[in-house]
Motif scaffolding. Structure first.
Motif, PDB file in Angstrom:
ATOM      1  N   ALA A  56       4.846  14.670   1.618  1.00 37.69           N
ATOM      2  CA  ALA A  56       3.644  14.537   2.230  1.00 37.69           C
ATOM      3  C   ALA A  56       3.249  13.237   2.755  1.00 37.69           C
ATOM      4  O   ALA A  56       2.236  12.614   1.734  1.00 37.69           O
ATOM      5  CB  ALA A  56       2.780  14.722   0.881  1.00 37.69           C
ATOM      6  N   PHE A  57       4.233  12.293   3.117  1.00 35.62           N
ATOM      7  CA  PHE A  57       4.019  11.273   3.578  1.00 35.62           C
ATOM      8  C   PHE A  57       2.313  10.618   4.840  1.00 35.62           C
ATOM      9  O   PHE A  57       2.059  11.361   5.584  1.00 35.62           O
ATOM     10  CB  PHE A  57       4.468  10.522   4.457  1.00 35.62           C
ATOM     11  CG  PHE A  57       6.618   9.918   4.152  1.00 35.62           C
ATOM     12  CD1 PHE A  57       6.603   8.445   3.794  1.00 35.62           C
ATOM     13  CD2 PHE A  57       7.008  10.878   3.307  1.00 35.62           C
ATOM     14  CE1 PHE A  57       7.607   8.003   3.779  1.00 35.62           C
ATOM     15  CE2 PHE A  57       8.374   9.676   2.673  1.00 35.62           C
ATOM     16  CZ  PHE A  57       8.519   8.435   2.574  1.00 35.62           C
ATOM     17  N   THR A  58       2.351   9.440   3.890  1.00 37.45           N
ATOM     18  CA  THR A  58       0.260   9.529   4.379  1.00 37.45           C
ATOM     19  C   THR A  58       0.951   8.487   5.750  1.00 37.45           C
ATOM     20  O   THR A  58       1.905   7.790   5.234  1.00 37.45           O
ATOM     21  CB  THR A  58      -0.435   9.386   3.521  1.00 37.45           C
ATOM     22  OG1 THR A  58      -0.467   7.725   2.957  1.00 37.45           O
ATOM     23  CG2 THR A  58      -0.452  10.313   2.854  1.00 37.45           C
ATOM     24  N   ARG A  59      -0.582   7.748   5.826  1.00 36.49           N
ATOM     25  CA  ARG A  59      -0.232   6.187   7.080  1.00 36.49           C
ATOM     26  C   ARG A  59      -0.144   5.258   6.558  1.00 36.49           C
ATOM     27  O   ARG A  59       0.309   4.274   7.372  1.00 36.49           O
ATOM     28  CB  ARG A  59      -1.764   6.478   8.191  1.00 36.49           C
ATOM     29  CG  ARG A  59      -1.824   7.486   9.132  1.00 36.49           C
ATOM     30  CD  ARG A  59      -3.058   7.184   9.845  1.00 36.49           C
ATOM     31  NE  ARG A  59      -2.833   8.046  11.046  1.00 36.49           N
ATOM     32  CZ  ARG A  59      -4.279   8.269  11.672  1.00 36.49           C
ATOM     33  NH1 ARG A  59      -4.997   7.517  12.009  1.00 36.49           N
ATOM     34  NH2 ARG A  59      -3.822   8.791  12.710  1.00 36.49           N
ATOM     35  N   THR A  60      -0.376   5.181   5.184  1.00 39.81           N
ATOM     36  CA  THR A  60      -0.165   3.855   4.359  1.00 39.81           C
ATOM     37  C   THR A  60       1.801   3.795   3.869  1.00 39.81           C
ATOM     38  O   THR A  60       1.438   2.906   3.372  1.00 39.81           O
ATOM     39  CB  THR A  60      -1.253   3.363   3.119  1.00 39.81           C
ATOM     40  OG1 THR A  60      -0.804   4.695   2.294  1.00 39.81           O
ATOM     41  CG2 THR A  60      -2.052   3.778   4.158  1.00 39.81           C
ATOM     42  N   ASP A  61       2.272   4.870   3.533  1.00 41.49           N
ATOM     43  CA  ASP A  61       3.401   5.005   3.367  1.00 41.49           C
ATOM     44  C   ASP A  61       4.946   4.549   4.664  1.00 41.49           C
ATOM     45  O   ASP A  61       3.739   4.248   5.605  1.00 41.49           O
ATOM     46  CB  ASP A  61       3.923   6.761   2.968  1.00 41.49           C
ATOM     47  CG  ASP A  61       3.280   6.795   2.212  1.00 41.49           C
ATOM     48  OD1 ASP A  61       2.962   6.714   1.272  1.00 41.49           O
ATOM     49  OD2 ASP A  61       2.784   7.961   2.058  1.00 41.49           O
ATOM     50  N   SER A  66       1.387  -1.351   0.192  1.00 35.07           N
ATOM     51  CA  SER A  66       0.014  -0.560  -0.238  1.00 35.07           C
ATOM     52  C   SER A  66       0.858   1.083   0.198  1.00 35.07           C
ATOM     53  O   SER A  66       0.403   2.173  -0.739  1.00 35.07           O
ATOM     54  CB  SER A  66      -0.657   0.377   1.639  1.00 35.07           C
ATOM     55  OG  SER A  66       0.044   0.124   2.212  1.00 35.07           O
ATOM     56  N   ALA A  67       2.129   1.154   0.220  1.00 32.90           N
ATOM     57  CA  ALA A  67       3.057   2.455   0.448  1.00 32.90           C
ATOM     58  C   ALA A  67       3.137   2.733  -0.767  1.00 32.90           C
ATOM     59  O   ALA A  67       3.981   2.410  -1.426  1.00 32.90           O
ATOM     60  CB  ALA A  67       4.505   1.777   1.188  1.00 32.90           C
ATOM     61  N   ALA A  68       3.647   4.487  -1.100  1.00 28.58           N
ATOM     62  CA  ALA A  68       3.439   5.233  -2.307  1.00 28.58           C
ATOM     63  C   ALA A  68       4.775   5.401  -2.462  1.00 28.58           C
ATOM     64  O   ALA A  68       5.669   6.214  -3.307  1.00 28.58           O
ATOM     65  CB  ALA A  68       2.062   5.562  -2.854  1.00 28.58           C
ATOM     66  N   ARG A  69       5.131   5.848  -0.910  1.00 28.00           N
ATOM     67  CA  ARG A  69       6.432   6.813  -0.339  1.00 28.00           C
ATOM     68  C   ARG A  69       7.140   6.199   1.008  1.00 28.00           C
ATOM     69  O   ARG A  69       6.899   4.867   1.887  1.00 28.00           O
ATOM     70  CB  ARG A  69       6.411   7.884   0.145  1.00 28.00           C
ATOM     71  CG  ARG A  69       5.736   8.832  -0.844  1.00 28.00           C
ATOM     72  CD  ARG A  69       4.560  10.227  -0.471  1.00 28.00           C
ATOM     73  NE  ARG A  69       3.852  10.964  -1.210  1.00 28.00           N
ATOM     74  CZ  ARG A  69       2.609  10.082  -0.885  1.00 28.00           C
ATOM     75  NH1 ARG A  69       1.843   9.441  -0.355  1.00 28.00           N
ATOM     76  NH2 ARG A  69       1.755  11.470  -2.393  1.00 28.00           N
ATOM     77  N   VAL A  70       8.422   5.717   0.588  1.00 30.87           N
ATOM     78  CA  VAL A  70       9.114   4.783   1.666  1.00 30.87           C
ATOM     79  C   VAL A  70      10.835   5.822   1.631  1.00 30.87           C
ATOM     80  O   VAL A  70      11.119   6.570   0.786  1.00 30.87           O
ATOM     81  CB  VAL A  70      10.259   3.557   1.294  1.00 30.87           C
ATOM     82  CG1 VAL A  70      10.252   3.881   0.334  1.00 30.87           C
ATOM     83  CG2 VAL A  70      10.699   2.874   2.295  1.00 30.87           C
ATOM     84  N   LEU A  71      10.944   6.465   3.083  1.00 29.90           N
ATOM     85  CA  LEU A  71      12.337   7.365   3.963  1.00 29.90           C
ATOM     86  C   LEU A  71      12.661   5.858   4.193  1.00 29.90           C
ATOM     87  O   LEU A  71      12.724   5.035   5.129  1.00 29.90           O
ATOM     88  CB  LEU A  71      11.664   8.147   5.057  1.00 29.90           C
ATOM     89  CG  LEU A  71      12.682   8.919   5.633  1.00 29.90           C
ATOM     90  CD1 LEU A  71      13.187   9.486   4.730  1.00 29.90           C
ATOM     91  CD2 LEU A  71      12.255   9.527   6.754  1.00 29.90           C
ATOM     92  N   VAL A  72      14.104   5.523   3.850  1.00 31.06           N
ATOM     93  CA  VAL A  72      15.226   4.720   4.249  1.00 31.06           C
ATOM     94  C   VAL A  72      16.140   5.398   5.043  1.00 31.06           C
ATOM     95  O   VAL A  72      16.404   7.012   4.436  1.00 31.06           O
ATOM     96  CB  VAL A  72      16.196   4.563   2.926  1.00 31.06           C
ATOM     97  CG1 VAL A  72      17.192   3.561   3.728  1.00 31.06           C
ATOM     98  CG2 VAL A  72      14.790   3.971   2.291  1.00 31.06           C
ATOM     99  N   VAL A  73      15.860   5.811   6.287  1.00 36.37           N
ATOM    100  CA  VAL A  73      16.542   6.955   7.211  1.00 36.37           C
ATOM    101  C   VAL A  73      17.840   5.567   7.715  1.00 36.37           C
ATOM    102  O   VAL A  73      18.302   4.117   7.644  1.00 36.37           O
ATOM    103  CB  VAL A  73      16.044   6.392   8.286  1.00 36.37           C
ATOM    104  CG1 VAL A  73      16.799   7.297   9.668  1.00 36.37           C
ATOM    105  CG2 VAL A  73      15.039   7.301   8.679  1.00 36.37           C
TER     106      VAL A  73
END
Length: 355
Positions: free
Chosen positions: A89-94, A30-37
Motif C-alpha cells: 500500500a505504498f502512497t505518493r509520499t512513500d 513524510s514517508a511512512a514506508r520505504v522499499l530498499v531495492v
C-alpha cells in the motif's frame, strides 16, 4: 569529509568514504514506508542501510532483491516491484531507495517514476560505473529484446549518495570498466581527468586514494553541469552519449555478456575513429584514446560480431532520427559535436579500425 555536488537546484550528489547512513537522511520525513531495492552482491550494504532506516520512528522498511546485471532490467522484474509496492500500500509520499550498480538504479528509478506516476527515490550506487554515470542525471529504464534502455523515463532522484568505501569489495574488472565512463568525461569536457590517469594509472584505481576520489568528483561534476542544463536530452545532454552508439550495439549483439564499461571503452575508440575519418579529429587525439584506455587495461578493439549485425543494432539508437544515424563526435579534446547521417563508408572505416 563529504563533497557535495549540486545538480542544478534539483538535488545533490554526496561523495565520500563511509557516508552510507546519509542516504537514510535523504528519505523524506513524510514517508511512512520505504522499499530498499538491491542486488544479491550488495546485500550486506543494503542491510546496513535498512537498519539505519528502521531506526527512524514510524518508518516501515520493505526489501526487494533483484537479479544481478542486465537481467534485472526486464518487464517481469519491474512488474514484481510494482506488485510489492501495491501489496504494501505504498502512497505518493512513500519512497524507494536503490542500492547497487547501474542496473539497480535504472530499474528502481523507473519503478519510482511509474508507481502512482512518481514517488521519491534515493540512489545509492555501489559501483564506480553507477556512481559516475547511471545514478546521476535521472535517467531510468529497462531493456527490451529490441535494445537497451528503450523504455524509460527522465526522473530525478531526491538525492544520490556515493560512498567510496563500497568500492573496496568491487571486483577489479568492474572497477576498471567503470573508468571508461570517467575517461569519457575527460574527452568531452574535462581534460584534467585524462591527465590524472596518464600521470598515474595505478593511483586512478586506488579506491582509498585521493586520485580516484578526484576523478569521481570531476566526472560527476561534468555530468551535473550537463544534466542541469538539459534534463530531457533535447540537445546538450547528448554529448554524454559519446561512444555509446557503438557500445550499445556491442552489448546487444553480445546479448549483454559484455560489461557496459568495456563496451564503452571500445565505443569511445570507434567514435574517435569516426571523428577522424570525417576530418574532425586529429590522429594524435585518436591515439590518445587508445593510450589512456589501455593504461587502465580496458579493451580498445572488438574482435567479435559482424558489421551488418552491429549496423542494424545501431539503427535503434535513441539519437537516431527517422532512418538517419546521429553520432556524438569530437572536433578536439573537450570539444564535442554531432555528425548527422555519416556516409556508410565512414562507418565501415571506423569499424575496421576497432575490429
Amino acid at each position: 569529509m563529504t563533497t557535495t555536488i549540486a545538480v542544478g537546484s534539483d538535488y545533490d550528489v554526496l561523495v565520500g568514504h563511509d557516508i552510507l547512513d546519509a542516504a537514510a537522511d535523504l528519505v523524506p520525513t513524510s514517508a511512512a514506508r520505504v522499499l530498499v531495492v538491491c542486488s544479491p552482491a550488495v546485500q550486506h550494504i543494503s542491510d546496513q542501510l535498512s537498519d539505519a532506516l528502521a531506526a527512524r520512528d514510524g518508518l516501515e522498511v520493505h526489501r526487494a532483491t533483484v537479479p544481478d546485471a542486465e537481467s534485472a532490467k526486464s518487464v517481469e522484474v519491474l512488474a514484481d516491484l510494482w506488485g510489492q509496492l501495491g501489496r504494501a500500500a505504498f502512497t505518493r509520499t512513500d519512497a524507494i531507495v536503490c542500492v547497487g550498480g547501474g542496473t539497480v538504479t535504472d530499474l528502481g528509478g523507473f519503478a519510482a517514476a511509474t508507481w502512482l506516476r512518481g514517488v521519491p527515490v534515493v540512489q545509492v550506487p555501489t559501483t564506480l560505473l553507477a556512481m559516475v554515470d547511471a545514478a546521476v542525471g535521472g535517467k531510468t529504464g529497462i531493456n527490451t529484446a529490441e535494445g537497451k534502455n528503450l523504455v524509460g523515463a527522465f526522473y530525478p532522484p531526491v538525492g544520490v549518495v556515493c560512498d567510496l568505501a563500497t568500492l573496496r569489495t568491487l571486483p577489479e574488472a568492474d572497477l576498471r570498466a567503470g573508468m571508461a565512463e570517467v575517461v569519457k568525461g575527460g574527452f568531452i569536457a574535462d581534460p584534467r581527468i585524462l591527465e590524472l590517469v596518464e600521470t598515474d594509472p595505478a593511483a586512478a584505481l586506488d579506491v582509498d586514494g585521493p586520485v580516484l576520489r578526484e576523478l569521481v568528483e570531476r566526472k560527476i561534476a561534468v555530468k551535473a553541469r550537463v544534466v542541469a542544463a538539459d534534463l530531457l536530452e533535447s540537445s546538450l545532454r547528448e554529448i554524454l552519449n559519446y561512444g555509446h552508439t557503438f557500445a550499445h550495439a556491442i552489448e546487444q549483439v553480445e546479448h549483454y555478456t559484455w560489461r557496459h564499461g568495456d563496451a564503452v571503452a571500445v565505443g569511445l575508440v570507434f567514435a574517435a575513429e569516426l571523428s577522424h575519418a570525417a576530418g574532425r579529429l586529429s590522429a594524435s587525439d585518436v591515439q590518445r584514446h587508445r593510450d589512456v584506455l589501455e593504461a587502465l587495461r580496458l579493451p580498445t578493439r572488438y574482435p567479435g560480431g559482424s558489421w551488418p549485425a552491429l549496423r542494424t543494432a545501431m539503427s535503434r539508437d535513441k539519437k537516431s532520427r527517422g532512418s538517419s544515424l546521429r553520432f556524438v563526435v569530437l572536433d578536439a579534446v573537450g570539444e564535442p559535436g554531432r555528425l548527422e547521417a555519416p556516409d556508410e563508408e565512414l562507418l565501415a572505416q571506423a569499424f575496421a579500425a576497432v575490429s
